[in-house]
Design an enzyme around this catalytic site. Structure first.
Site, PDB file in Angstrom:
ATOM      1  N   LEU A 105       0.841  -1.192   0.000  1.00  0.00           N
ATOM      2  CA  LEU A 105       0.000   0.000   0.000  1.00  0.00           C
ATOM      3  C   LEU A 105       0.876   1.243   0.000  1.00  0.00           C
ATOM      4  CD1 LEU A 105      -2.743  -1.046   2.601  1.00  0.00           C
ATOM      5  CD2 LEU A 105      -2.775  -1.278   0.107  1.00  0.00           C
TER       6      LEU A 105
ATOM      7  N   GLY B 127       4.120   0.406   4.632  1.00  0.00           N
ATOM      8  CA  GLY B 127       5.513   0.828   4.818  1.00  0.00           C
ATOM      9  C   GLY B 127       5.727   1.408   6.204  1.00  0.00           C
TER      10      GLY B 127
ATOM     11  N   ASP C 148       8.879   9.754   7.723  1.00  0.00           N
ATOM     12  CA  ASP C 148       9.855  10.624   7.055  1.00  0.00           C
ATOM     13  C   ASP C 148       9.387  12.065   6.930  1.00  0.00           C
ATOM     14  OD1 ASP C 148       7.817  10.127   5.294  1.00  0.00           O
ATOM     15  OD2 ASP C 148       9.096   9.903   3.534  1.00  0.00           O
TER      16      ASP C 148
ATOM     17  N   ASN D  71       7.225  13.206   5.090  1.00  0.00           N
ATOM     18  CA  ASN D  71       7.078  13.433   3.651  1.00  0.00           C
ATOM     19  C   ASN D  71       8.403  13.856   3.007  1.00  0.00           C
ATOM     20  OD1 ASN D  71       5.430  13.248   1.420  1.00  0.00           O
ATOM     21  ND2 ASN D  71       4.734  15.356   1.519  1.00  0.00           N
ATOM     22  N   ARG D  72       9.492  13.349   3.568  1.00  0.00           N
ATOM     23  CA  ARG D  72      10.827  13.713   3.093  1.00  0.00           C
ATOM     24  C   ARG D  72      11.345  12.756   2.022  1.00  0.00           C
ATOM     25  NH1 ARG D  72      15.204  11.673   5.482  1.00  0.00           N
ATOM     26  NH2 ARG D  72      13.967  11.187   7.332  1.00  0.00           N
TER      27      ARG D  72
ATOM     28  N   LEU E  49      -5.099   3.609  -1.130  1.00  0.00           N
ATOM     29  CA  LEU E  49      -6.443   3.687  -0.561  1.00  0.00           C
ATOM     30  C   LEU E  49      -7.312   4.626  -1.398  1.00  0.00           C
ATOM     31  CD1 LEU E  49      -5.637   3.951   3.270  1.00  0.00           C
ATOM     32  CD2 LEU E  49      -6.250   1.914   1.958  1.00  0.00           C
TER      33      LEU E  49
ATOM     34  N   LYS F 138      -1.974  13.582   1.661  1.00  0.00           N
ATOM     35  CA  LYS F 138      -2.671  12.295   1.655  1.00  0.00           C
ATOM     36  C   LYS F 138      -1.801  11.176   2.230  1.00  0.00           C
ATOM     37  CE  LYS F 138      -5.540  13.402  -2.371  1.00  0.00           C
ATOM     38  NZ  LYS F 138      -5.903  13.011  -3.752  1.00  0.00           N
TER      39      LYS F 138
ATOM     40  N   LEU G 214      -0.485   9.116   5.032  1.00  0.00           N
ATOM     41  CA  LEU G 214      -0.997   8.815   6.363  1.00  0.00           C
ATOM     42  C   LEU G 214       0.054   8.078   7.186  1.00  0.00           C
ATOM     43  CD1 LEU G 214      -4.555   7.525   5.353  1.00  0.00           C
ATOM     44  CD2 LEU G 214      -3.827   9.874   5.816  1.00  0.00           C
TER      45      LEU G 214
END
Length: 336
Positions: A214, A234, A238, A240-241, A260, A272, A274
């Site tokens: 996913l 996963g 991070d 979003n890094r 999703l 988005k 999560l």
């Protein structure tokens, strides 16, 4: 005679003889030399915090105080609801203490859990891939270990629990988990949880064709949950890094991917991406809510995501005016 007596010299006074000094005490040859007492340590002043560190400390203390007051308010509200329902809280506490002392409470919980796990044998499974530790900071690893605890707790609370595995659990992440009371003995006792320091492709080598990774970067949308599949989340924090980290890993392993169906049901005005435990809980809630993605998303996503519910189509149709967009507050009220 008087003259003779006068001429006779007087006798000299007797010499005073000093007493002999007392003999010194015998010192054994093997006796250690006396150690001088250490000098008292000088008082050390604590290091002076910088202006930035002082502000950070004050923000932390303020946040902890707000958290303490919020918990106190929640306890008072819970107590008020219980009293309004006519419950005898003192009697409930007495029975609870009695069950704890006799072990009856634990036995009942285990029986209830085993009964719920009967249905998990024919249900989808979830794996959290912790193979990204080398790409994360210590703070991010600590957050991941906490999210694993949230996943385990959510699975225990769920009406439809599933089998939960964690491959590549090693290093600092494993150390954080080892500090949790009951890990791993109590976690594995019910046979619903398992982990390994082996990577994902080795731990699930015999069912590799059933793995579905996913990731929000996938081009495939997850329409429904297949009970024969193992859905991989996963285990990465991070901020979003690290772009496309999970998608690239799935491609390297030759594993199918999916995302999703958030855009089909909700409009998010924030990222988005999560957290691990949010994705985990959404999968559980989907089955708990009779395979309803919208209900599952609304139940799990936090208010800070500023979610907007979409009625009648996809999110892209919003600009054309064909959909009705409800605010996040309206969404929470509608699905309570």
């Amino acid at each position: 005679a008087a003259a003779a007596a006068a001429s006779t010299p007087a006798p000299a006074p007797a010499a005073v003889i000093d007493p002999a000094p007392a003999p010194a005490a015998a010192v054994p040859a093997s006796a250690p030399a006396p150690v001088p007492a250490p000098a008292p340590a000088a008082a050390v002043d604590p290091p002076k915090l910088s202006k930035k560190a002082t502000k950070k400390k004050r923000r932390y203390e303020k946040a902890m105080e707000i958290k303490r007051r919020r918990k106190e308010q929640e306890r008072e509200q819970k107590r008020a609801r219980a009293l309004a329902a006519g419950r005898d809280l003192d009697e409930e506490r007495r029975i609870q203490k009695q069950n704890e002392e006799s072990g009856e409470g634990r036995r009942r919980r285990e029986e209830k859990w085993l009964a719920k796990m009967e249905g998990a044998k024919s249900r989808f499974r979830i794996a959290v891939d912790c193979g990204f530790e080398k790409d994360m900071t210590k703070k991010e690893i600590n957050s991941l270990a906490q999210q694993l605890r949230y996943c385990y707790a959510a699975n225990k609370r769920s009406k439809n629990p599933c089998y939960f595995t964690v491959p590549s659990l090693s290093g600092l992440t494993r150390e954080h988990c080892d500090n949790v009371c009951g890990f791993p003995e109590q976690w594995q006792k019910t046979k619903a949880f398992d982990f390994s320091d082996k990577p994902l492709e080795e731990m699930h080598a015999h069912v590799k064709d059933k793995l579905v990774y996913l990731t929000s970067d996938s081009d495939n949308t997850l329409e429904h949950l297949d009970d024969s599949k193992i859905y991989v989340i996963g285990g990465i924090v991070d901020r979003n890094r690290l772009k496309c980290a999970t998608l690239n890993r799935a491609k390297e392993l030759g594993i199918a991917t999916a995302k999703l169906p958030i855009s089909q049901h909700l409009k998010l005005f924030s990222t988005k991406v999560l957290t691990t435990n949010h994705v985990f809980e959404i999968l559980l809630k989907y089955r708990e809510n009779n395979n309803d993605w919208k209900q599952a998303l609304v139940d799990v996503l936090p208010k800070r995501k500023d979610i907007k519910e979409i009625d009648g189509g996809k999110a892209n149709d919003e600009e054309e005016g064909s959909d009705t967009i409800k605010s996040g507050e309206e969404v929470q009220k509608a699905h309570r």
